[in-house]
Design a protein around this motif. Structure first.
Motif, PDB file in Angstrom:
ATOM      1  N   LEU A  64     -37.452 -24.549 -44.978  1.00 68.17           N
ATOM      2  CA  LEU A  64     -36.599 -24.021 -46.040  1.00 68.17           C
ATOM      3  C   LEU A  64     -37.288 -24.012 -47.399  1.00 68.17           C
ATOM      4  N   ALA A  65     -38.495 -24.558 -47.470  1.00 66.90           N
ATOM      5  CA  ALA A  65     -39.260 -24.465 -48.709  1.00 66.90           C
ATOM      6  C   ALA A  65     -39.865 -23.075 -48.899  1.00 66.90           C
ATOM      7  N   GLU A  66     -39.887 -22.291 -47.824  1.00 65.03           N
ATOM      8  CA  GLU A  66     -40.437 -20.937 -47.905  1.00 65.03           C
ATOM      9  C   GLU A  66     -39.390 -19.976 -48.483  1.00 65.03           C
ATOM     10  N   PRO A  67     -39.770 -19.175 -49.477  1.00 68.08           N
ATOM     11  CA  PRO A  67     -38.825 -18.173 -49.993  1.00 68.08           C
ATOM     12  C   PRO A  67     -38.374 -17.251 -48.862  1.00 68.08           C
ATOM     13  N   GLY A  68     -37.104 -16.953 -48.825  1.00 67.84           N
ATOM     14  CA  GLY A  68     -36.577 -16.079 -47.778  1.00 67.84           C
ATOM     15  C   GLY A  68     -36.216 -16.796 -46.494  1.00 67.84           C
ATOM     16  N   ALA A  69     -36.462 -18.115 -46.421  1.00 66.12           N
ATOM     17  CA  ALA A  69     -36.195 -18.854 -45.190  1.00 66.12           C
ATOM     18  C   ALA A  69     -34.712 -18.860 -44.791  1.00 66.12           C
ATOM     19  N   PRO A  70     -33.769 -19.020 -45.728  1.00 69.03           N
ATOM     20  CA  PRO A  70     -32.365 -19.008 -45.322  1.00 69.03           C
ATOM     21  C   PRO A  70     -31.932 -17.709 -44.646  1.00 69.03           C
ATOM     22  N   VAL A  71     -32.363 -16.576 -45.208  1.00 67.11           N
ATOM     23  CA  VAL A  71     -32.015 -15.280 -44.603  1.00 67.11           C
ATOM     24  C   VAL A  71     -32.645 -15.160 -43.219  1.00 67.11           C
ATOM     25  N   ALA A  72     -33.916 -15.554 -43.103  1.00 65.08           N
ATOM     26  CA  ALA A  72     -34.611 -15.485 -41.813  1.00 65.08           C
ATOM     27  C   ALA A  72     -33.948 -16.392 -40.789  1.00 65.08           C
ATOM     28  N   LEU A  73     -33.486 -17.558 -41.224  1.00 66.87           N
ATOM     29  CA  LEU A  73     -32.810 -18.495 -40.322  1.00 66.87           C
ATOM     30  C   LEU A  73     -31.518 -17.902 -39.786  1.00 66.87           C
ATOM     31  N   VAL A  74     -30.709 -17.348 -40.664  1.00 68.13           N
ATOM     32  CA  VAL A  74     -29.440 -16.754 -40.234  1.00 68.13           C
ATOM     33  C   VAL A  74     -29.688 -15.566 -39.309  1.00 68.13           C
ATOM     34  N   GLU A  75     -30.712 -14.783 -39.605  1.00 68.40           N
ATOM     35  CA  GLU A  75     -31.050 -13.652 -38.735  1.00 68.40           C
ATOM     36  C   GLU A  75     -31.510 -14.129 -37.361  1.00 68.40           C
ATOM     37  N   ALA A  76     -32.304 -15.195 -37.327  1.00 69.72           N
ATOM     38  CA  ALA A  76     -32.779 -15.739 -36.051  1.00 69.72           C
ATOM     39  C   ALA A  76     -31.622 -16.247 -35.209  1.00 69.72           C
ATOM     40  N   ILE A  77     -30.635 -16.839 -35.850  1.00 72.22           N
ATOM     41  CA  ILE A  77     -29.448 -17.322 -35.140  1.00 72.22           C
ATOM     42  C   ILE A  77     -28.681 -16.150 -34.538  1.00 72.22           C
ATOM     43  N   ALA A  78     -28.508 -15.084 -35.326  1.00 72.46           N
ATOM     44  CA  ALA A  78     -27.777 -13.913 -34.856  1.00 72.46           C
ATOM     45  C   ALA A  78     -28.490 -13.223 -33.700  1.00 72.46           C
ATOM     46  N   VAL A  79     -29.820 -13.121 -33.783  1.00 74.02           N
ATOM     47  CA  VAL A  79     -30.606 -12.474 -32.735  1.00 74.02           C
ATOM     48  C   VAL A  79     -30.412 -13.184 -31.400  1.00 74.02           C
ATOM     49  N   ARG A  80     -30.240 -14.480 -31.438  1.00 82.63           N
ATOM     50  CA  ARG A  80     -30.037 -15.255 -30.204  1.00 82.63           C
ATOM     51  C   ARG A  80     -28.606 -15.180 -29.679  1.00 82.63           C
ATOM     52  N   GLY A  81     -27.759 -14.478 -30.419  1.00 84.88           N
ATOM     53  CA  GLY A  81     -26.368 -14.377 -29.993  1.00 84.88           C
ATOM     54  C   GLY A  81     -25.556 -15.611 -30.313  1.00 84.88           C
ATOM     55  N   LEU A  82     -26.058 -16.432 -31.250  1.00 82.79           N
ATOM     56  CA  LEU A  82     -25.353 -17.645 -31.641  1.00 82.79           C
ATOM     57  C   LEU A  82     -24.508 -17.389 -32.885  1.00 82.79           C
ATOM     58  N   ARG A  83     -23.587 -18.316 -33.132  1.00 80.94           N
ATOM     59  CA  ARG A  83     -22.719 -18.190 -34.300  1.00 80.94           C
ATOM     60  C   ARG A  83     -22.517 -19.567 -34.920  1.00 80.94           C
ATOM     61  N   ALA A  84     -22.734 -19.659 -36.220  1.00 82.23           N
ATOM     62  CA  ALA A  84     -22.539 -20.921 -36.928  1.00 82.23           C
ATOM     63  C   ALA A  84     -21.116 -20.977 -37.471  1.00 82.23           C
ATOM     64  N   ASP A  85     -20.291 -21.798 -36.840  1.00 85.53           N
ATOM     65  CA  ASP A  85     -18.911 -21.987 -37.311  1.00 85.53           C
ATOM     66  C   ASP A  85     -18.843 -23.052 -38.397  1.00 85.53           C
ATOM     67  N   GLY A  86     -19.882 -23.885 -38.451  1.00 87.56           N
ATOM     68  CA  GLY A  86     -19.958 -24.914 -39.472  1.00 87.56           C
ATOM     69  C   GLY A  86     -21.381 -25.033 -39.971  1.00 87.56           C
ATOM     70  N   LEU A  87     -21.558 -25.612 -41.149  1.00 90.05           N
ATOM     71  CA  LEU A  87     -22.871 -25.737 -41.775  1.00 90.05           C
ATOM     72  C   LEU A  87     -23.004 -27.115 -42.404  1.00 90.05           C
ATOM     73  N   ILE A  88     -24.055 -27.820 -42.046  1.00 92.40           N
ATOM     74  CA  ILE A  88     -24.385 -29.083 -42.707  1.00 92.40           C
ATOM     75  C   ILE A  88     -25.713 -28.897 -43.429  1.00 92.40           C
ATOM     76  N   ASN A  89     -25.656 -28.864 -44.755  1.00 92.35           N
ATOM     77  CA  ASN A  89     -26.861 -28.752 -45.573  1.00 92.35           C
ATOM     78  C   ASN A  89     -27.402 -30.152 -45.819  1.00 92.35           C
ATOM     79  N   ASN A  90     -28.377 -30.541 -45.014  1.00 91.42           N
ATOM     80  CA  ASN A  90     -28.894 -31.907 -45.076  1.00 91.42           C
ATOM     81  C   ASN A  90     -30.364 -31.980 -45.475  1.00 91.42           C
ATOM     82  N   ALA A  91     -31.131 -30.930 -45.254  1.00 91.79           N
ATOM     83  CA  ALA A  91     -32.577 -30.978 -45.490  1.00 91.79           C
ATOM     84  C   ALA A  91     -32.888 -31.399 -46.922  1.00 91.79           C
TER      85      ALA A  91
END
Length: 268
Positions: A64-91
């Motif tokens: 997540l230190a990389e610029p654009g990482a949050p968008v890429a992460l959400v896209e990677a989740i969607a590509v796998r057919g997954l869905r985030a119903d909850g979010l824990i921002n811990n990093a």
């Protein structure tokens, strides 16, 4: 994603409070989407959760230190057919060597991981939660965010203060939507990190035992708070007393009280 089971995305899930929160959520029957920089620990944790709790635990390696990482992460989740119903921002991480002695690139990484990423991930995922009428956002802040600033780890407390305030604002905005938002503000917390590197005795000696809590207990208190839709929770009576004192004392006295913080840790 285990059929109709809801899934929680956890950043910084490979160790510490993040891993403890993963175990807490898995124990409550949630599927997990685990992300961190290190694949090995994520794989081991995912296998443990699946074996012990029968949940599905997917991993996505991301920095997540990389610029654009949050968008890429959400896209990677969607590509796998997954869905985030909850979010824990811990990093997160800290640099205690002082503002001027720290590489500006490290400061930029701190801000991206601990401030920018939680804001971006919340903005990306909250619309779907609100549309479905259910969501949980737990932002792991810190007691430091409620205390006077300290020298050495100069940006850590201010970043955590931001996270607390942002969580409170989101809590207000999401009332009545089925989405709960909570800032978790732990104090000093024992994690397996201290055992692995053999520093538990040293860090314990820096501050008295009553200031320390176990990561599992912190995780349980945090998740119970977000389920109850509390805007903020500070685990431990002693930590609540310290937070109250930090807000009541005059600046000069409060800053003197915390002034030796970084020096004590530097001596370890």
């Amino acid at each position: 994603m285990g059929g109709h089971r809801r899934a929680i995305l956890i950043t910084g899930a490979s160790a510490g409070i993040g891993a403890a929160l993963a175990r807490e959520c898995a124990g409550r029957g949630y599927d997990l989407i685990l992300t961190a920089r290190r694949e090995g620990p994520l794989q081991a944790l995912a296998q443990e959760l699946a074996r012990q709790h029968g949940v599905t635990a997917d991993i996505v390696v991301a920095d997540l230190a990389e610029p654009g990482a949050p968008v890429a992460l959400v896209e990677a989740i969607a590509v796998r057919g997954l869905r985030a119903d909850g979010l824990i921002n811990n990093a997160g991480f800290s640099r205690t060597t002082g503002f001027l002695a720290t590489d500006p690139a490290d400061h930029a990484s701190m801000i991206r991981v601990m401030l920018t990423a939680p804001v971006e991930l919340s903005r990306l995922l909250l619309p779907g939660m609100i549309e479905r009428g259910w969501g949980r956002v737990l932002n792991v802040a810190s007691l430091a965010g409620q205390m006077p600033a300290t020298g050495g780890d100069t940006l850590y407390g201010p970043i955590k203060s931001f996270l607390i305030k942002a969580s409170q604002g989101l809590w207000l905005e999401t009332q009545g939507t089925g989405v709960h938002v909570t800032a978790l503000c732990p104090g000093y917390t024992y994690t397996e990190f201290h055992d692995v590197n053999g520093s538990r005795e040293q860090v314990s000696s820096a501050y008295p035992k009553w200031m320390w809590m176990d990561a599992d207990r912190v995780a349980r208190i945090g998740w119970e708070a977000v389920e109850a839709n509390r805007p903020r929770v500070t685990p431990g009576v002693a930590n609540n007393v310290l937070a109250a004192l930090g807000g009541l004392l005059p600046d000069a006295l409060a800053l003197k009280m915390v002034g030796g913080h970084a020096k004590r840790l530097d001596r370890l």
